[in-house]
Design an enzyme around this catalytic site. Structure first.
Site, PDB file in Angstrom:
ATOM      1  N   SER A  77      35.528  32.714  34.052  1.00 18.17           N
ATOM      2  CA  SER A  77      34.557  33.337  35.028  1.00 18.17           C
ATOM      3  C   SER A  77      35.009  34.557  35.869  1.00 18.17           C
ATOM      4  O   SER A  77      36.110  35.055  35.263  1.00 18.17           O
ATOM      5  CB  SER A  77      33.661  32.274  35.960  1.00 18.17           C
ATOM      6  OG  SER A  77      32.545  32.970  36.282  1.00 18.17           O
ATOM      7  N   ASN A  78      34.395  34.953  36.744  1.00 20.79           N
ATOM      8  CA  ASN A  78      34.951  36.125  37.647  1.00 20.79           C
ATOM      9  C   ASN A  78      34.437  35.933  39.095  1.00 20.79           C
ATOM     10  O   ASN A  78      33.348  35.058  39.024  1.00 20.79           O
ATOM     11  CB  ASN A  78      34.227  37.541  37.257  1.00 20.79           C
ATOM     12  CG  ASN A  78      32.760  37.623  37.094  1.00 20.79           C
ATOM     13  OD1 ASN A  78      32.230  37.533  37.965  1.00 20.79           O
ATOM     14  ND2 ASN A  78      32.278  37.788  35.714  1.00 20.79           N
ATOM     15  N   PRO A  79      34.887  36.484  40.131  1.00 22.69           N
ATOM     16  CA  PRO A  79      34.443  36.138  41.260  1.00 22.69           C
ATOM     17  C   PRO A  79      33.188  36.785  42.001  1.00 22.69           C
ATOM     18  O   PRO A  79      32.997  36.642  43.344  1.00 22.69           O
ATOM     19  CB  PRO A  79      35.640  36.515  42.165  1.00 22.69           C
ATOM     20  CG  PRO A  79      36.399  37.791  41.493  1.00 22.69           C
ATOM     21  CD  PRO A  79      35.775  37.532  39.985  1.00 22.69           C
TER      22      PRO A  79
END
Ligand code: CTP
Length: 219
Positions: free
Chosen positions: A26-28
């Site tokens: 994922s990403n933040p």
């Protein structure tokens, strides 16, 4: 029926791509920018549908929230609603890669040394903007360098009407922060810079600017 309210479709947050039942890439992205845009759009009087990846934010009042997890789910959800909206704002930070293989059972750490192969996730914005009829389509460009140049390329490549260019990867603005700096660029070459300011304030500026392009339907 004479419709006078502008219908706005917004995507927000991140997406997740699982490689076993408990692990994902994922990403933040926190979803704060997309949720702030949804609130600002409600405040200006638009009807808002919010397609949201996993976030920890409260649902904005007077919006319909459609929760999704993966990029494919987000594409499906946006595809179903796009024909009925007047404007799409794609603020989600879609995870660009997904593991080629999904392991049905949790991978044990004893089998630790393995290589994960990835394949691209569909470009939701590009796919949807190819189906434009009357809609205004707005993208975001998350960049760590050459921000305006890369954003202009995405504006053309994805057939957008506007792109909001934003620097990410540094402390203070962008992902997870409450603050941001945005340059909004139109297809016709107009350029407006907002911030550094709170995401709430910037969202209001962006929505007001976009509203100048949209006449209420039926008028
Ligand atoms: N986007 C999308 N589907 C993807 C990736 C991105 O719809 N699979 C959308 C984002 O929501 C954003 C715009 O495309 O509105 C640009 O996203 P960004 O992450 O900046 O760029 P990418 O197109 O992913 O390209 P790159 O990662 O190479 O910069």
């Amino acid at each position: 029926m004479n419709r006078t309210q502008i219908r706005c479709l917004i995507s927000a947050g991140t997406t997740r791509e699982y490689f076993d039942p408990v692990r994902f890439v994922s990403n933040p992205s926190s979803g704060k920018m997309g949720y702030a845009l949804a609130k600002a759009a409600v405040e200006i009087g638009w009807k808002v549908d919010l397609v949201s990846g996993p976030v920890t934010l409260p649902e904005p009042d007077h919006t319909i929230v459609y929760p999704v997890v993966t990029g494919d789910e987000m594409l499906q959800c946006i595809s179903e609603r796009f024909p009925y909206c007047d404007i799409l704002i794609m603020a989600a930070a879609v995870c660009d890669f997904r593991p080629k293989v999904f392991q049905e059972q949790k991978v044990k750490k004893q089998s630790a040394s393995w290589t994960l192969e990835f394949e691209p996730v569909v470009d939701i914005l590009k796919t949807i903007s190819a189906r434009k009829t009357h809609q205004i389509v707005v993208g975001f460009a998350a960049e760590t360098e050459n921000v305006l140049e890369y954003a202009r390329c995405k504006l053309i490549e994805k057939n957008l009407d506007w792109i909001a260019a934003n620097t990410v990867g540094f402390a203070g603005t962008g992902f997870e922060s409450d603050h941001n700096s945005i340059t909004l660029i139109s297809r016709t070459g107009e350029q407006f810079s907002f911030g550094p300011d709170s995401k709430t304030r910037i969202a209001t500026d962006i929505i007001r600017r976009l509203a100048t392009q949209l006449n209420p339907p039926g008028q």
